[in-house]
Design a protein around this motif. Structure first.
Motif, PDB file in Angstrom:
ATOM      1  N   LEU A  84      36.534  -5.072  57.342  1.00 25.24           N
ATOM      2  CA  LEU A  84      36.720  -4.059  58.378  1.00 25.24           C
ATOM      3  C   LEU A  84      37.219  -4.680  59.676  1.00 25.24           C
ATOM      4  CD1 LEU A  84      36.296  -1.188  59.572  1.00 25.24           C
ATOM      5  CD2 LEU A  84      33.995  -1.930  60.182  1.00 25.24           C
ATOM      6  N   LEU A 120      30.872  -5.025  54.110  1.00 25.36           N
ATOM      7  CA  LEU A 120      32.100  -4.373  54.582  1.00 25.36           C
ATOM      8  C   LEU A 120      32.573  -4.945  55.902  1.00 25.36           C
ATOM      9  CD1 LEU A 120      34.090  -1.962  54.084  1.00 25.36           C
ATOM     10  CD2 LEU A 120      32.480  -0.539  55.359  1.00 25.36           C
ATOM     11  N   GLY A 121      31.709  -5.682  56.600  1.00 22.23           N
ATOM     12  CA  GLY A 121      32.017  -6.122  57.950  1.00 22.23           C
ATOM     13  C   GLY A 121      33.261  -6.973  58.066  1.00 22.23           C
ATOM     14  N   TYR A 145      31.272   2.534  60.249  1.00 19.05           N
ATOM     15  CA  TYR A 145      30.570   1.383  59.673  1.00 19.05           C
ATOM     16  C   TYR A 145      29.193   1.205  60.316  1.00 19.05           C
ATOM     17  CZ  TYR A 145      29.501  -3.642  59.224  1.00 19.05           C
ATOM     18  OH  TYR A 145      28.890  -4.852  59.018  1.00 19.05           O
ATOM     19  N   VAL A 179      37.112   3.365  54.798  1.00 18.93           N
ATOM     20  CA  VAL A 179      35.877   2.766  54.279  1.00 18.93           C
ATOM     21  C   VAL A 179      35.802   2.949  52.761  1.00 18.93           C
ATOM     22  CG1 VAL A 179      33.357   2.958  54.296  1.00 18.93           C
ATOM     23  CG2 VAL A 179      34.621   3.007  56.448  1.00 18.93           C
TER      24      VAL A 179
END
Length: 364
Positions: A178, A174-175, A161, A225
């Motif tokens: 994730l 995406l943080g 990432y 991911v």
């Protein structure tokens, strides 16, 4: 110093390193938790008015410039025709712009997002230190059991990432998912899968451990991911379909999904990620077969781990083939991608924990 004293000193040093590793992993979890709240603040405090303006621009862009009412003359009779909304520039594609991101285009939201990324970098460094000290405590690669695999996998996933962010890819959306799953993964590792430092079983004493297992961990992180991107694609695609058919999504869905990239962008991102790592997964299986030949005298024996690795390979191959087939693009291909990642997860957790075989190194 006598041999016994040297051995005792080495054992004490390794135990201290193992304790330091545990402290670092717990510290990383604490910092990841702070990053988790910062990512939530980014989503919650981002300007919804900005998102509204983005939605308005999206609607404006996807409409054809026509009068509100068009009058046609047909035999002296006026026919009223509603203006048509064009939502696709080509077959299978919508002319939809990407959203502003998790921060919603707001400076305050962006500030919290940058704080979250900074905390993620710090937690990643601490976790990497925990993995390294674990390796030093056992004087080998830290992949001998499920606990070690978990802490390494979560660290590599975060590293992937951060690498995308370093390459200036706009994937800060995406943080939050994730870091949420990383915290869950580490929580399972320290509570259920934890195993004290120990030496490897004889079959694992090989340089192939560094080649085969390291590539397997990297592939899993990248597949993860891609899976998150695929799930978000499905949500965004449903949202765009609802808009295109005149539906009115709820306020929460609008606030969240309008900030994400367009479904076409998410679909392309997931495809590129999975396609890029698929050759490495192929190499992982080949490397495992060569290692099996050295360790057990046969290259392939349909052990449960070998079988599910092959099933995962077939599933991702089907996904890539589906992407090249006109009738299977979009949602159908996305479902295959999620099935493929589910196969990888079962190979990772299910086979190690619930199925007996030559690869039963879970340590729990």
């Amino acid at each position: 110093m006598t041999h016994a004293a040297a051995t005792e000193l080495a054992a004490a040093t390794n135990e201290n390193l193992a304790n330091i590793s545990n402290v670092l992993i717990y510290s990383a979890m604490a910092v990841y938790t702070l990053a988790f709240f910062a990512y939530i603040a980014e989503w919650l405090l981002g300007s919804r008015s900005k998102v509204g303006r983005t939605a308005a621009a999206l609607t404006e862009k996807t409409q054809v410039a026509k009068p509100a009412v068009t009058v046609k003359k047909a035999g002296g009779t006026a026919v009223l025709e509603r203006p048509k909304v064009v939502v696709r520039t080509a077959a299978g594609e919508r002319d939809v712009p990407d959203g502003p991101g998790a921060h919603g285009g707001d400076e305050q939201g962006d500030l919290y997002g940058r704080i979250a990324v900074s905390l993620t970098v710090l937690a990643f460094a601490i976790a990497a230190g925990g993995v390294l000290t674990r390796a030093l405590s056992v004087q080998r690669a830290p992949w001998g059991n499920m606990y070690e695999f978990n802490i390494t996998f979560s660290t590599v996933a975060v590293g992937v990432y951060l690498a995308f962010l370093a390459l200036r890819k706009n994937i800060r959306w995406l943080g939050l998912p994730l870091i949420t799953t990383v915290l869950l993964d580490l929580g399972v590792a320290v509570t259920i899968l934890y195993t004290a430092s120990d030496q490897l079983v004889p079959a694992l004493h090989s340089y192939w451990l560094y080649i085969h297992v390291s590539t397997a961990i990297l592939c899993g992180a990248v597949f993860y991911v891609g899976a998150v991107g695929t799930i978000l694609y499905l949500f965004k695609d449903s949202y765009e379909n609802k808009l295109a058919t005149g539906g009115r999504p709820g306020r929460f869905a609008t606030s969240v999904l309008e900030r994400l990239p367009a479904s076409a962008s998410l679909d392309k991102f997931s495809y590129r990620v999975n396609a890029a790592v698929f050759p490495l997964w192929t190499f992982t299986i080949i490397a495992g077969a060569i290692w099996a030949g050295d360790a057990w005298g046969r290259y392939w024996g349909w052990d449960p781990k070998e079988t599910w690795s092959f099933i995962t390979w077939v599933a991702y191959a089907c996904y890539l083939h589906a992407r090249a087939t006109a009738g299977w693009k979009g949602r159908k291909a996305a479902y295959i991608a999620l099935i493929a990642f589910a196969c990888w997860l079962f190979n990772y957790y299910g086979v190690n924990l619930f199925v007996n075989g030559l690869h039963s190194y879970a340590g729990v």
